[in-house]
Scaffold this motif. Structure first.
Motif, short mmCIF file in Angstrom:
data_model
loop_
_atom_site.label_atom_id
_atom_site.label_comp_id
_atom_site.label_asym_id
_atom_site.label_seq_id
_atom_site.Cartn_x
_atom_site.Cartn_y
_atom_site.Cartn_z
N ALA A 265 -9.09 5.87 -6.04
CA ALA A 265 -8.59 5.75 -7.42
C ALA A 265 -7.40 4.79 -7.46
N ASP A 266 -6.58 4.87 -6.44
CA ASP A 266 -5.39 4.02 -6.39
C ASP A 266 -5.76 2.54 -6.24
N ASN B 85 -9.21 10.40 0.59
CA ASN B 85 -10.08 9.27 0.30
C ASN B 85 -10.25 9.03 -1.20
N ILE B 86 -10.47 10.10 -1.94
CA ILE B 86 -10.72 9.93 -3.39
C ILE B 86 -9.44 9.45 -4.09
N PHE C 165 -9.39 15.17 -11.10
CA PHE C 165 -8.68 14.37 -10.12
C PHE C 165 -7.43 15.07 -9.57
N ARG C 166 -6.69 15.73 -10.45
CA ARG C 166 -5.40 16.28 -10.02
C ARG C 166 -5.55 17.36 -8.95
N ASP C 167 -6.69 18.05 -8.93
CA ASP C 167 -6.87 19.08 -7.91
C ASP C 167 -6.98 18.46 -6.52
N GLU D 99 -9.42 -1.42 -9.77
CA GLU D 99 -8.78 -2.42 -10.63
C GLU D 99 -9.21 -2.28 -12.08
N THR D 100 -10.43 -1.67 -12.27
CA THR D 100 -10.97 -1.59 -13.63
C THR D 100 -10.38 -0.42 -14.42
N VAL D 101 -9.79 0.55 -13.69
CA VAL D 101 -9.14 1.68 -14.36
C VAL D 101 -7.67 1.60 -13.98
#
Ligand code: NAP
Length: 306
Positions: free
Chosen positions: A204-205, A199-200, A223-225, A208-210
């Motif tokens: 993130a995918d 889900n996370i 995030f990578r974990d 649109e703002t990042v």
């Protein structure tokens, strides 16, 4: 090397788990013969190139014939069809087990096909990685990991002892529990974290703002974990969700309630509630390291900075 525990072990499915079992069996001399079956010619050819077994067949019936231990190592959604296919060819006295991540569904899908005289003992090694296929396997995968067996009522104690010995010889510690309890425990320790990760990473995918490049660039901040878990095999995890529906929904609703409480604490600036929770969770991490189920090296033992 000890005396082989089995004459012929049949592995139905030769991905990460099947390949790791084959290599552990070879390395420790646990069987005189390893028979391998998988549905695609490509995977079968790769298993042969890797020299994982002694015989190879697309036809699972060829593999299970005369096997005294048969281990299903395919996604749990495929169990019913595979069990129906091999059941008439299982040897009397053989142990039929599996490695599936859900257990009530295995009893439901495999149980009805098991012929009299065959010892059906579902199992689940709590060990894995996010990689799939025969190349992903390695012989030490099960070392110092738990393997849960869920023997149905009336299971022959000798068969259970033999299967226990097998997993211990692969380096695992064995626990026995009933299927419902297994599915509830695994829903919280494995299935929920996996869903949170999917889900996370999905959120993130979608942002649109990042930009995606920023997500990747700054991923070391946490995030990578999640992306390691979210890279796991989609077929396997689809099947887990469909086959442990009730327990997963129960854990997801508890999770949502707790998340709402966290949201409220942040909204109202309740620093004490946040601090208390974060302190409690730190203790859990410490217990996991003390139990030898992870390393306390920075970044989960990955070389620092990578
Ligand atoms: P994997 O690496 O993706 O390998 C899957 C194997 O199953 C392959 O041999 C594949 O055959 C075969 N297969 C896939 N779909 C099939 C279907 N519909 N019918 C028949 N065979 C099929 O999977 P894995 O990670 O080893 O997982 C195998 C089992 O172990 C699953 O039940 C999973 O729940 C359980 N498990 C996984 C982990 C983990 O971390 N991965 C941990 C513990 C338990 P082809 O390649 O020939 O198509």
């Amino acid at each position: 090397m000890s005396e082989p525990l089995f004459d012929r072990i049949a592995l139905i499915g030769i991905g990460l788990i099947g390949s790791s079992i084959a290599q552990a069996v070879r390395a420790r001399g646990l069987a005189r013969e390893i028979a391998i079956s998988t549905r695609s010619p490509e995977t079968l050819a790769r298993a042969e190139e890797l020299n994982l077994g002694d015989s190879y067949s697309i036809n699972a019936v060829d593999a299970v014939e005369n096997a005294d231990l048969v281990i299903l190592c395919v996604p749990v959604g495929a169990y019913g069809a595979v069990a129906k296919w091999i059941a008439p060819s299982l040897k009397k006295g053989a142990i039929l087990t599996d490695v599936g991540s859900t257990k009530a569904s295995v009893v439901r899908d495999v149980g009805p096909h098991v012929p009299d005289g065959v010892n059906f003992i579902p199992g689940h090694p709590i060990a894995g990685t996010e990689h799939s296929g025969p190349d992903a396997g390695f012989p030490t995968l099960f070392e110092n990991r738990w393997c849960i067996l869920t023997p149905p009522e009336g299971t022959d104690p000798d068969a259970l002892a033999r299967l226990t010995k097998f997993w211990e010889a692969c380096g695992s510690n064995v626990d026995v529990m009933d299927v419902q309890h297994h599915d509830l425990v695994l829903a919280i320790v494995s299935h929920l974290p996996q869903l949170i990760a999917y889900n996370i990473v999905g959120t993130a995918d979608d942002l649109e703002t990042v930009t995606k490049s920023e997500v990747i660039k700054y991923s070391a901040s946490g995030f990578r974990d999640f992306t390691r878990l979210a890279a796991s095999d989609p077929t396997m995890w689809r099947d887990v969700c469909l086959n442990n529906k009730d327990a997963i929904l129960e854990m997801l609703s508890r999770f949502s309630e707790d998340l709402s409480a966290l949201q409220r604490a942040i909204r109202w600036g309740d620093g004490e509630a946040l601090f208390d929770l974060f302190t409690r969770t730190r203790g859990i991490r410490k217990s996991i390291i003390e139990a030898g189920q992870d390393t306390d090296a920075p970044d989960f033992g990955r070389p620092h900075g990578k």
